[in-house]
Design a protein around this motif. Structure first.
Motif, PDB file in Angstrom:
ATOM      1  N   UNK A 210     -13.622   0.433  -6.801  1.00 16.58           N
ATOM      2  CA  UNK A 210     -14.772  -0.137  -7.896  1.00 16.58           C
ATOM      3  C   UNK A 210     -14.932  -1.570  -7.961  1.00 16.58           C
ATOM      4  N   UNK A 211     -13.994  -2.413  -8.361  1.00 10.98           N
ATOM      5  CA  UNK A 211     -14.122  -3.901  -8.349  1.00 10.98           C
ATOM      6  C   UNK A 211     -13.921  -4.619  -7.056  1.00 10.98           C
ATOM      7  N   UNK A 212     -12.817  -3.906  -6.286  1.00 12.65           N
ATOM      8  CA  UNK A 212     -12.624  -4.605  -4.863  1.00 12.65           C
ATOM      9  C   UNK A 212     -12.328  -3.423  -3.664  1.00 12.65           C
ATOM     10  N   UNK A 213     -13.041  -3.996  -2.539  1.00 17.54           N
ATOM     11  CA  UNK A 213     -12.772  -2.997  -1.435  1.00 17.54           C
ATOM     12  C   UNK A 213     -11.871  -3.742  -0.408  1.00 17.54           C
ATOM     13  N   UNK A 214     -11.194  -2.935   0.228  1.00 18.66           N
ATOM     14  CA  UNK A 214     -10.035  -3.556   0.941  1.00 18.66           C
ATOM     15  C   UNK A 214      -9.978  -2.630   2.255  1.00 18.66           C
ATOM     16  N   UNK A 215      -9.894  -3.704   3.425  1.00 15.95           N
ATOM     17  CA  UNK A 215      -9.960  -2.872   4.853  1.00 15.95           C
ATOM     18  C   UNK A 215      -8.567  -3.515   5.244  1.00 15.95           C
ATOM     19  N   UNK A 216      -7.919  -2.690   6.013  1.00 12.06           N
ATOM     20  CA  UNK A 216      -6.670  -3.318   6.757  1.00 12.06           C
ATOM     21  C   UNK A 216      -6.796  -3.098   8.174  1.00 12.06           C
ATOM     22  N   UNK A 217      -5.784  -3.093   9.071  1.00 13.09           N
ATOM     23  CA  UNK A 217      -5.829  -3.273  10.365  1.00 13.09           C
ATOM     24  C   UNK A 217      -4.588  -2.670  10.950  1.00 13.09           C
ATOM     25  N   UNK A 218      -4.851  -1.873  12.080  1.00  7.05           N
ATOM     26  CA  UNK A 218      -3.730  -1.036  12.614  1.00  7.05           C
ATOM     27  C   UNK A 218      -3.666   0.369  12.644  1.00  7.05           C
ATOM     28  N   UNK A 219      -3.861   0.814  11.386  1.00 12.55           N
ATOM     29  CA  UNK A 219      -3.811   2.544  11.143  1.00 12.55           C
ATOM     30  C   UNK A 219      -2.539   3.013  11.268  1.00 12.55           C
ATOM     31  N   UNK A 220      -1.486   2.439  10.889  1.00 10.17           N
ATOM     32  CA  UNK A 220      -0.191   3.005  10.831  1.00 10.17           C
ATOM     33  C   UNK A 220       0.045   3.981   9.724  1.00 10.17           C
ATOM     34  N   UNK A 221       1.174   4.691   9.960  1.00  7.91           N
ATOM     35  CA  UNK A 221       1.397   5.738   8.901  1.00  7.91           C
ATOM     36  C   UNK A 221       1.098   5.187   7.269  1.00  7.91           C
ATOM     37  N   UNK A 222       1.576   4.064   6.952  1.00  3.45           N
ATOM     38  CA  UNK A 222       1.472   3.720   5.560  1.00  3.45           C
ATOM     39  C   UNK A 222       0.048   3.814   5.240  1.00  3.45           C
ATOM     40  N   UNK A 223      -0.963   3.699   5.994  1.00  2.00           N
ATOM     41  CA  UNK A 223      -2.298   3.461   5.611  1.00  2.00           C
ATOM     42  C   UNK A 223      -2.742   4.896   4.843  1.00  2.00           C
ATOM     43  N   UNK A 224      -2.141   5.965   5.178  1.00  2.00           N
ATOM     44  CA  UNK A 224      -2.389   7.121   4.594  1.00  2.00           C
ATOM     45  C   UNK A 224      -1.647   7.628   3.473  1.00  2.00           C
ATOM     46  N   UNK A 225      -0.406   6.703   3.423  1.00  2.00           N
ATOM     47  CA  UNK A 225       0.584   6.795   2.180  1.00  2.00           C
ATOM     48  C   UNK A 225       0.470   6.190   0.872  1.00  2.00           C
ATOM     49  N   UNK A 226      -0.549   5.395   1.021  1.00  2.00           N
ATOM     50  CA  UNK A 226      -0.908   4.481  -0.415  1.00  2.00           C
ATOM     51  C   UNK A 226      -1.743   5.329  -1.337  1.00  2.00           C
TER      52      UNK A 226
END
Length: 325
Positions: free
Chosen positions: A262-278
């Motif tokens: 809502x207040x902050x949008x975040x984009x990472x890089x790699x798409x390792x497993x942790x990306x779907x665990x958070x």
């Protein structure tokens, strides 16, 4: 203890044929290969690796040098490389440099002394001159060497551009980018270039932060992120150079009572497993780690066989949208 002759007798083959199977040389039929493996298993035959190394110019071992073994990105890469190497008949000698260039040099020398068939280098802490005169294939991942055999990279510039386009399309106007290690020039720097190009075209300003090798090795970015978000409280969109940094950004936002997305949008890089665990799950740029890893092994294998290989291969990336945008 069973000998090579015992295996040959059990399989009904010559010792030279058994030797070719063990060393993966020349054409060998599936029937012959199966006979040898059945005899080896029955007799519990253990090849004398030291003796074989002395006789051969190289072994069927690949040297794999990484800066980190517990980082999710490198853990996934190691697993994929080892699987593909095994499929191709290679063993893997894994070395972790721990971001120490002297240690990386020692690992390279050790690989050469052990007569590895080739080296896959996933670390960038050694000077170019170290590879002069090395007469085995050197395959690099996310690093290009003028005196290397071949390199495998993802389209880092495309990834940075996709991240910027997504954040801007979501209405973000105060962007923050956490980039690569500032003291080392790597292909990953192009993520910033792609991000910068789109922001300039759209006339959207952004703050850029560099990281250091200590933060990278310890996987600890929280303090830097917290201080930065306090300094730039108007920030409403972040693009960070790894999913590890993105996951820690989520923790910092929760501590500072900043709602995501809502207040902050975040984009990472790699798409390792942790990306779907958070929680929420991370929107990220998918880097084709499995395809890159398998390609690196194939390039090394072809080079060992005397085939010409492409000097540089760049694989595409794409945006995976989850809950942080």
């Amino acid at each position: 203890m069973a000998t090579l002759k015992d295996v040959a007798k059990e399989a009904g083959l010559t010792t030279s044929t058994v030797s070719r199977v063990l060393n993966n040389r020349g054409y060998i039929s599936d029937n012959t290969r199966n006979k040898v493996h059945e005899a080896i298993e029955k007799l519990n035959y253990q090849p004398n690796e030291a003796a074989r190394t002395l006789r051969m110019k190289s072994t069927n071992t690949i040297g794999l040098i990484v800066p980190h073994v517990s980082h999710p990105y490198f853990a996934e890469m190691i697993s994929n490389i080892e699987n593909k190497a095994y499929e191709k008949g290679y063993k893997t000698l894994l070395c972790s440099s721990q971001c120490i260039h002297e240690k990386e040099e020692e690992h390279i020398k050790m690989c050469i002394s052990h007569k590895v068939a080739g080296i896959i280098l996933c670390s960038g802490f050694v000077a170019l001159e170290m590879f002069d005169g090395i007469d085995i294939p050197i395959i690099t991942m996310e690093r290009f060497l003028d005196n290397g055999t071949a390199s495998v990279e993802c389209d880092n510039r495309q990834g940075g551009a996709l991240a910027a386009e997504k954040l801007i399309s979501c209405g973000c106007r105060h962007l923050l980018h956490v980039g690569n290690i500032g003291t080392i020039s790597m292909p990953a720097d192009m993520r910033t270039e792609g991000f910068r190009d789109v922001c300039a075209k759209k006339k959207i300003p952004f703050v850029e932060l560099l990281t250091d090798d200590t933060q990278f090795y310890n996987m600890e970015y929280s303090e830097m992120l917290e201080n930065t978000l306090k300094k730039y409280p108007e920030t409403d969109g972040l693009f960070v150079n790894s999913d590890i940094i993105a996951a820690q950004t989520l923790q910092v936002c929760r501590k500072l009572h900043i709602s995501v997305p809502e207040q902050m949008k975040i984009i990472g890089f790699d798409d390792v497993q942790i990306a779907s665990f958070t929680t929420p799950q991370l929107t990220t740029i998918h880097q084709p780690v499995r395809e890159m890893s398998e390609l690196a092994v194939n390039l090394l294998h072809d080079s060992v066989a005397g085939k010409l290989v492409a000097r540089k291969t760049v694989l595409p990336v794409y945006l995976v949208e989850r809950e942080t945008t």
